[in-house]
Design an enzyme around this catalytic site. Structure first.
Site, PDB file in Angstrom:
ATOM      1  N   SER A 206    -128.900  37.336  92.301  1.00  0.00           N
ATOM      2  CA  SER A 206    -128.076  36.096  92.687  1.00  0.00           C
ATOM      3  C   SER A 206    -126.659  36.275  92.087  1.00  0.00           C
ATOM      4  O   SER A 206    -126.354  37.184  91.465  1.00  0.00           O
ATOM      5  CB  SER A 206    -128.294  35.271  91.716  1.00  0.00           C
ATOM      6  OG  SER A 206    -128.612  34.854  90.746  1.00  0.00           O
ATOM      7  N   LYS A 207    -125.684  35.929  92.872  1.00  0.00           N
ATOM      8  CA  LYS A 207    -124.142  36.591  92.514  1.00  0.00           C
ATOM      9  C   LYS A 207    -124.199  35.804  90.929  1.00  0.00           C
ATOM     10  O   LYS A 207    -123.076  36.213  90.767  1.00  0.00           O
ATOM     11  CB  LYS A 207    -123.682  36.240  93.523  1.00  0.00           C
ATOM     12  CG  LYS A 207    -123.573  34.198  93.299  1.00  0.00           C
ATOM     13  CD  LYS A 207    -122.352  34.315  94.996  1.00  0.00           C
ATOM     14  CE  LYS A 207    -122.422  32.939  95.552  1.00  0.00           C
ATOM     15  NZ  LYS A 207    -121.926  31.872  96.694  1.00  0.00           N
ATOM     16  N   ARG A 208    -124.500  35.187  90.892  1.00  0.00           N
ATOM     17  CA  ARG A 208    -124.207  34.121  89.105  1.00  0.00           C
ATOM     18  C   ARG A 208    -124.693  35.099  88.233  1.00  0.00           C
ATOM     19  O   ARG A 208    -124.442  35.267  87.265  1.00  0.00           O
ATOM     20  CB  ARG A 208    -125.446  33.644  88.862  1.00  0.00           C
ATOM     21  CG  ARG A 208    -125.272  31.791  89.526  1.00  0.00           C
ATOM     22  CD  ARG A 208    -123.965  31.080  88.748  1.00  0.00           C
ATOM     23  NE  ARG A 208    -122.978  31.499  88.805  1.00  0.00           N
ATOM     24  CZ  ARG A 208    -121.510  30.853  89.322  1.00  0.00           C
ATOM     25  NH1 ARG A 208    -122.681  29.229  90.399  1.00  0.00           N
ATOM     26  NH2 ARG A 208    -120.834  30.710  89.794  1.00  0.00           N
ATOM     27  N   LYS A 209    -125.732  36.310  88.649  1.00  0.00           N
ATOM     28  CA  LYS A 209    -126.242  37.247  87.459  1.00  0.00           C
ATOM     29  C   LYS A 209    -125.896  38.551  87.917  1.00  0.00           C
ATOM     30  O   LYS A 209    -125.848  39.725  87.132  1.00  0.00           O
ATOM     31  CB  LYS A 209    -127.442  37.171  87.251  1.00  0.00           C
ATOM     32  CG  LYS A 209    -127.636  35.414  86.396  1.00  0.00           C
ATOM     33  CD  LYS A 209    -129.392  35.467  86.533  1.00  0.00           C
ATOM     34  CE  LYS A 209    -129.314  33.795  86.284  1.00  0.00           C
ATOM     35  NZ  LYS A 209    -130.935  33.141  86.118  1.00  0.00           N
ATOM     36  N   ASN A 210    -125.549  38.924  89.190  1.00  0.00           N
ATOM     37  CA  ASN A 210    -124.954  40.698  89.380  1.00  0.00           C
ATOM     38  C   ASN A 210    -123.939  40.133  91.027  1.00  0.00           C
ATOM     39  O   ASN A 210    -124.045  39.467  91.768  1.00  0.00           O
ATOM     40  CB  ASN A 210    -126.557  40.900  89.721  1.00  0.00           C
ATOM     41  CG  ASN A 210    -126.977  41.085  88.982  1.00  0.00           C
ATOM     42  OD1 ASN A 210    -126.598  42.858  88.148  1.00  0.00           O
ATOM     43  ND2 ASN A 210    -128.687  41.577  88.668  1.00  0.00           N
TER      44      ASN A 210
END
Length: 530
Positions: A255-259
């Site tokens: 996910s863009k939250r974490k990567n």
RNA sequence: GGCCCCAUCGUCUAGCGGUUAGGACACGGCCCUUUCAAGGCCGCGACGCGGGUUCGAUUCCCGUUGGGGUCACCA
């Protein structure tokens, strides 16, 4: 599927930035098509008008072209089975929906959204799995046809057998069986007349003569629905293959939250397409076994992969997308470049003329000689070393630092949410969108502290050209990427602290007007099926 | 929670009944070197657990635990 030429496809939806998962699926689908001497198609899955994002389709083309994942048929290049944009195939879907209903495989449903919502709430309250209760299922089809002809709003649903099971054969997992009792009469055509993914995808895959459906594992549970749709039409089901999901470091779906998940980020951050492709190829596969005694080799090219890849031997554990390993693989490709190629590509990366032109007004007032250019423009030209100490107000005393770091973490998160929605990415829009961020500053922070945190996050320093102009020039993908990097450079607050904060946000004491603050949960990155 | 999928070093993976369980990233050390990298060498480090099957299980089966996905008129 037997002796037909291999045809594969990806079907991303234009709902956001081109996703790294799309590239992963594109890579495998391309390789399999090439190995089978067939075609690889690109289809744009834009049946959800509410999530459509202008420019997203072009960005997908651009990103895939950059990677060298070229398609044989697609919206822009055409082909014998077009159109390749689902929004342009509505007549086809309508026709097939009628046929599907006529065959008794589906039925028209006139239940109101309100009724269905109430039903769902009720079922949830009783701790049952929410599913359609089948009220319209056994109505007289002629009556349904009459009401539909009269223009009454309705949907078309799949008629799932009441008992028994459906077994689908996954290329990697073998037979997977789903009891019909766990399936529901899925909507195939929405009230707005557009098909849902399930229907459009099946119709298209059949009409486009797709032989191998290779997609992400998140689709596995809807595979029986698709099998039922194909069966309803009397069509032959293509080979199904569900690929493991790329994961964050904590094993959750990437996910863009974490990567950083945007392909544009990797391009703009200076990764080589062959490096990224190679790295993606390593996900689930060890590389060509052409070394000494069949040893595997993990630095390879797309051609190597076409030569050696074996889809059926793919590892099924969800691979963690490890940026460190990606950099290492990329480095191998980078170092293999002949000096001449290096020069050309480095030049292309650093700046084309138009980019330098845009840079001029920002750097000219801050430099006296070209010798100072690199120093002033360092964060435009290359990576930034994050400075967590610069992300919190300088006047905070050491004992306050820890608490401030937590506040900064949340503030950056808020900024990320606001910035994600900025479109188009211009200084004026950024200014407008971020107004509320200053007002929402943590207790003890001044608005300018928040903006200093943003400045430090994108540049690694406290003295830079104006923030919004800098962000505009830096581009969305890199700006968001750096904010994410900055956030990860800070200690992550405890789950408890995060929950507390989430709660406080849901019930704001006094929402500042026009704050534009984050409200609903952000929609997860729509990688589509690709 | 129901259903479905998955399970070898921290991470990516090799292994497909008998191996000192191999390689790569990361990490630590040494060498090379005016520095920093790169490179070379060495080290650290894994078969989640319990039952079976078998002469023998990392490998096959069952269970369990853990992780993930999915349960929309989104894809």
């Amino acid at each position: 599927m037997s002796d037909r030429p291999v045809r594969t496809r990806i079907a991303p939806s234009p709902t956001g930035d081109p996703h790294v998962g799309t590239a992963y699926m594109g890579l495998v689908n391309l390789v399999v098509a090439r190995q089978g001497g067939g075609q690889f198609l690109l289809r744009i899955d834009d049946t959800d008008r509410t999530r459509y994002r202008a420019g997203s389709e072009e960005a997908i083309f651009e990103a895939l072209r950059w990677l060298g994942l070229t398609w044989d048929e697609g919206p822009d290049v055409g082909g014998p089975k077009g159109p390749y944009r689902q929004s342009e195939r509505t007549a086809l879907y309508r026709e097939h929906a009628d046929l599907f209903v006529a065959r008794g495989a589906g039925y028209r449903c006139f239940c109101s959204k309100e009724r269905l919502d109430a039903l769902r709430d009720e079922q949830r309250a009783r701790k049952e799995t929410p599913r359609y209760d089948g009220r319209c299922r056994d109505a007289d089809p002629a009556e349904g046809a009459r009401r539909a002809a009269a223009g009454e709003p309705h949907v078309v649903r799949l008629r799932v057998p009441t008992d028994g099971t459906t077994t689908v054969r996954d290329l990697l997992r073998g037979d997977v069986t789903f009891p019909h009792a766990d399936l529901q009469d899925q909507v195939l055509v929405k009230e707005d007349g557009f098909p849902t993914y399930h229907f459009a995808s099946c119709v298209d895959d059949h009409l486009m003569e797709i032989t191998h459906i290779i997609r992400a594992e998140e689709w596995l549970t809807s595979a029986p629905l698709h099998a039922l749709i194909f069966a309803g039409f009397g069509w032959e089901l293509p080979v199904l293959c569900h690929m493991p999901l790329l994961r964050n470091a904590d094993k959750s779906k990437i996910s863009k939250r974490k990567n950083p998940t945007s392909l544009l980020y990797y391009r703009d951050a200076g990764f080589l397409p062959e490096g990224l492709l190679n790295f993606l190829g390593l996900m689930g596969w060890g590389g060509p076994k052409d070394g000494e005694g069949g040893a595997s080799r993990e630095v390879f090219t797309l051609d190597d992969m076409v030569r050696h890849f074996r889809l059926a031997e793919l590892a099924l554990g969800g691979p963690v997308f490890d940026p460190a390993k990606l950099r290492h693989i990329n480095a191998a490709h980078l170092r293999a470049l002949p000096a001449r190629t290096f020069a050309a590509r480095a030049l292309a990366f650093l700046a084309d003329e138009s980019r330098l032109e845009a840079l001029a007004p920002l750097v000219l007032p801050r430099m006296e000689t070209f010798g100072q250019l690199a120093q002033v423009a360092d964060f435009f030209l290359g990576d930034v070393t994050q400075r967590p100490d610069l992300l919190v107000p300088a006047r905070k005393t050491p004992p306050e630092q820890a608490a401030a770091a937590e506040e900064a973490w949340f503030a950056l998160g808020d900024a990320l949410e606001v910035l994600e929605r900025v479109d188009p990415w211009t200084a004026a829009n950024l200014d407008q969108a971020c107004r509320g961020l200053g007002d929402a500053a943590p207790a003890g922070w001044k608005p300018k502290d928040v903006f200093m945190a943003l400045r430090a996050a994108i540049s690694g320093k406290t003295a830079t050209p104006p923030l919004w102009e800098s962000m505009e020039l830096l581009g969305k993908s890199r700006t968001l990427g750096r904010l994410g990097d900055a956030r990860r450079a800070l200690p992550e607050p405890s789950k408890k602290a995060q929950e507390r904060r989430e709660k406080a946000r849901r019930a704001p004491p006094a929402a500042p007007a026009g704050a534009g603050g984050p409200t609903g949960a952000p929609t997860p990155a729509g990688a589509g099926e690709a």
